[in-house]
Scaffold this active site. Structure first.
Site, PDB file in Angstrom:
ATOM      1  N   GLY A 218      -9.782 -25.728  -3.066  1.00 25.17           N
ATOM      2  CA  GLY A 218     -11.050 -25.791  -3.785  1.00 25.17           C
ATOM      3  C   GLY A 218     -12.266 -25.973  -2.895  1.00 25.17           C
ATOM      4  N   VAL A 219     -12.245 -25.338  -1.717  1.00 28.68           N
ATOM      5  CA  VAL A 219     -13.400 -25.395  -0.819  1.00 28.68           C
ATOM      6  C   VAL A 219     -13.698 -24.003  -0.291  1.00 28.68           C
ATOM      7  CG1 VAL A 219     -12.984 -27.773  -0.069  1.00 28.68           C
ATOM      8  CG2 VAL A 219     -11.959 -25.875   1.214  1.00 28.68           C
ATOM      9  N   GLN A 220     -14.945 -23.797   0.110  1.00 25.53           N
ATOM     10  CA  GLN A 220     -15.319 -22.637   0.911  1.00 25.53           C
ATOM     11  C   GLN A 220     -15.608 -23.139   2.321  1.00 25.53           C
ATOM     12  OE1 GLN A 220     -18.530 -20.413  -0.833  1.00 25.53           O
ATOM     13  NE2 GLN A 220     -17.301 -19.730  -2.568  1.00 25.53           N
TER      14      GLN A 220
ATOM     15  N   GLY B 295       3.766   6.683   8.355  1.00 31.58           N
ATOM     16  CA  GLY B 295       5.075   6.716   7.722  1.00 31.58           C
ATOM     17  C   GLY B 295       5.964   5.552   8.107  1.00 31.58           C
ATOM     18  N   ASN B 296       5.585   4.812   9.169  1.00 27.83           N
ATOM     19  CA  ASN B 296       6.351   3.635   9.578  1.00 27.83           C
ATOM     20  C   ASN B 296       6.053   2.418   8.701  1.00 27.83           C
ATOM     21  OD1 ASN B 296       6.534   4.840  12.753  1.00 27.83           O
ATOM     22  ND2 ASN B 296       8.228   3.565  12.038  1.00 27.83           N
ATOM     23  N   SER B 297       5.024   2.497   7.864  1.00 34.12           N
ATOM     24  CA  SER B 297       4.618   1.338   7.071  1.00 34.12           C
ATOM     25  C   SER B 297       5.764   0.808   6.234  1.00 34.12           C
ATOM     26  CB  SER B 297       3.457   1.708   6.151  1.00 34.12           C
ATOM     27  OG  SER B 297       2.234   1.511   6.791  1.00 34.12           O
TER      28      SER B 297
ATOM     29  N   ASP C 256      -0.061  -7.675   1.679  1.00 33.96           N
ATOM     30  CA  ASP C 256       0.348  -6.271   1.710  1.00 33.96           C
ATOM     31  C   ASP C 256       1.869  -6.129   1.707  1.00 33.96           C
ATOM     32  OD1 ASP C 256       0.010  -3.529   1.705  1.00 33.96           O
ATOM     33  OD2 ASP C 256      -0.057  -3.379   3.888  1.00 33.96           O
TER      34      ASP C 256
ATOM     35  N   HIS D 114       0.822  -1.214   0.000  1.00 33.22           N
ATOM     36  CA  HIS D 114       0.000   0.000   0.000  1.00 33.22           C
ATOM     37  C   HIS D 114       0.860   1.269   0.000  1.00 33.22           C
ATOM     38  CE1 HIS D 114       0.467  -0.197   4.505  1.00 33.22           C
ATOM     39  NE2 HIS D 114       0.476   1.125   4.373  1.00 33.22           N
TER      40      HIS D 114
END
Length: 545
Positions: free
Chosen positions: A330-332, A272-274, A200, A170
């Site tokens: 392949g499952v929910q 800003g630490n990201s 991320d 991000h």
């Protein structure tokens, strides 16, 4: 949790990704800010606290007892200083600035001044930018500045002396230009090697004429709650800042993706630490700072970092291939609540409940069925549903692994061959709560506070129910009923109850009676909404209908 992640702009009262600051800030004199930040009353209180000692010295009285040595007030086994760690690792931490293109035609386009960054209410910057913005708005339209490219600041660290830099995705998302500034002030253009949205994470590449210092990886799994950690980054664009704290918690799920497993720390982490590193006391990276929980945008002692156990394999794939390959089952699945566990005859609410199976997927080919509860995968215990996607994703593609499950109260072991997860777009589907009521009269029946009807062509059209969905449709939900509390809505289709198919309202009534005769307090229903399946445990006491 009524909070959200903000990847760039500040939102009050939220867990937020700390991408950085909008550019164009001019910081005032540090001494002037420090003076203005101390209220006169506080100065008076400090002087009052010092007055007795001053009076004693003036009167010739015996001096106050000396302060105890530093070591005696530190916690046991605490390091007396983090200076050695900081000195070695500051050269490995970099500051990242990005430039996004200026906004084009649209509701937000047109001449205007720069956006006001988000500062805590009452801060000196808040008042300064409010006055600046008001002056800008008072200028004639032709004198106001045209849209400018926006910029953001973040952090990162060198993970390979060849010039590979790690940061958050991000921080560099939608960036037209990316530059990396070393601790000695050297500024280098950076190329984006690859990003991974689910975790991320991003990898950049810089070319430097000088030798680069890289940060070593550490083992986040070896870290214990209460251990010391050190964060280094670029908060508020101020440059290299070192903060220390402890590991506050592990395995935090902040509802930002399928692989959430964050470390929580009280080391000061701000905007800003990201993308900056979180170190153990050996100077090894055990986390990548990515978000904070804050109502103001400043640190309140709750920061989140991606553990190195998750980040390292992702970073290595991005560095080597520019993308990440993940295992696929392949499952929910959904979580197993105490009510669901009771309905399934399980002793403890653990595992991942399978709501649907792709027939051509690895699980379908391996014999996994809808309604199974997966309890172990490839030797790893699945205590919570959210652990399964992470474990499967980290499994080698093409590997044949054991899968343990509970089916109809009995434990079974299957073997599945892990497939590869293909990137695909998430399509947002509208809920069915706003679907129109059917105009034609249909026969209905009341069961468990629900008004039910068999599926007819008219009801399928009214509630936009897919042709391949079979069951009984909910046409009305009692306002104060248990069904309403569990989120059941008009337009939902009850496909199963007690793991048996439901074709008519009478079928559901019979299955509820069967569950009661077996001494169960709930009946487990499988519901379809907009093509998605989920299990809902319904209490059967005080049944009406």
């Amino acid at each position: 949790m009524p909070h959200s992640i903000d990847r760039f702009r500040p939102l009050s009262g939220s867990i937020r990704r700390q991408a950085g600051l909008t550019s164009g800030l001019t910081f005032g004199s540090a001494s002037r800010l420090a003076t203005s930040a101390v209220p006169a009353g506080l100065v008076a209180a400090l002087l009052a606290l010092a007055a007795p000692a001053i009076a004693q010295d003036a009167g010739g009285a015996s001096p106050a007892p000396a302060a105890p040595p530093l070591a005696s007030v530190l916690p046991p086994n605490a390091p007396p200083t983090f200076a050695d760690l900081a000195e070695k690792q500051l050269d490995a931490v970099v500051f990242i600035s990005t430039t996004q293109a200026a906004p084009q035609d649209g509701p937000q386009a047109g001449p205007r001044g720069p956006e006001r960054p988000g500062f805590p209410p009452g801060s000196p910057f808040e008042e300064f930018f409010r006055e600046f913005r008001d002056r800008q708005r008072g200028q004639p339209q032709q004198q106001q500045q045209a849209p400018r490219p926006t910029a953001a600041l973040g952090s990162g660290f060198i993970v390979d002396p060849a010039g590979f830099v790690v940061t958050n995705s991000h921080v560099v998302s939608e960036a037209a230009e990316i530059s990396v500034t070393m601790h000695d002030g050297t500024k280098l253009p950076a190329k984006l090697v690859g990003v991974d949205g689910p975790t991320d994470l991003a990898v950049l590449k810089v070319d430097s004429k000088k030798p680069l210092v890289s940060a070593p990886w550490g083992d986040s799994e070896a870290l214990r709650v209460g251990d010391w950690v050190v964060a280094i980054g670029n908060p508020f664009g101020l440059g290299g800042s070192v903060t220390a704290g402890i590991l506050s918690a592990r395995q935090r799920d902040i509802q930002q993706g399928p692989y959430d497993d964050y470390l929580q720390t009280d080391a000061s982490i701000n905007r800003g630490n990201s993308g900056g590193p979180l170190y153990n006391l050996n100077g090894e990276v055990i986390g990548i700072n990515t978000a904070i929980y804050s109502p103001t945008g400043g640190s309140v002692g709750i920061g989140f970092a991606i553990p190195s156990s998750i980040a390292r394999p992702v970073i290595e794939q991005l560095r080597d291939h520019g993308q990440v390959r993940r295992g696929w089952l392949g499952v929910q699945v959904q979580g197993v609540t105490p009510d669901i566990a009771e309905s399934l005859g399980m002793q403890e609410p653990a595992g991942a409940l399978v709501t649907s199976v792709s027939p051509e997927g690895p699980a379908g080919k391996g014999g996994v069925r809808q309604g199974d509860v997966i309890t172990r995968f490839n030797g790893e215990s699945i205590e919570q549903m959210r652990e399964l996607p992470r474990v499967v994703a980290a499994t080698k593609i093409g590997a044949a692994v054991p899968l343990e499950l509970v089916r109809e109260g009995k434990a079974e072991t299957l073997t599945v061959t892990v497939g590869e997860l293909e990137p695909q777009e998430q399509v947002a589907l509208s809920g069915s709560s706003g679907a129109p009521r059917p105009e034609t009269r249909v026969d209905t029946k009341q069961v468990l506070g629900l008004t039910l009807s068999q599926l007819t062509p008219g009801l399928r059209d009214s509630f936009s129910i897919n042709p391949d969905v079979e069951g009984v449709v909910v046409t009305e939900v009692g306002d104060a009923s248990a069904a309403s509390e569990r989120g059941i809505e008009a337009g939902d289709v009850i496909v199963e109850a007690g793991q048996e198919p439901v074709k008519t309202p009478e079928d559901l009534n019979r299955l509820v009676d069967d569950a009661r005769s077996q001494g169960r307090k709930t009946v487990l229903m499988l519901l379809s909404r907009d093509g998605d399946l989920r299990y809902v445990p319904m209490p059967i006491e005080d049944r009406k209908g």
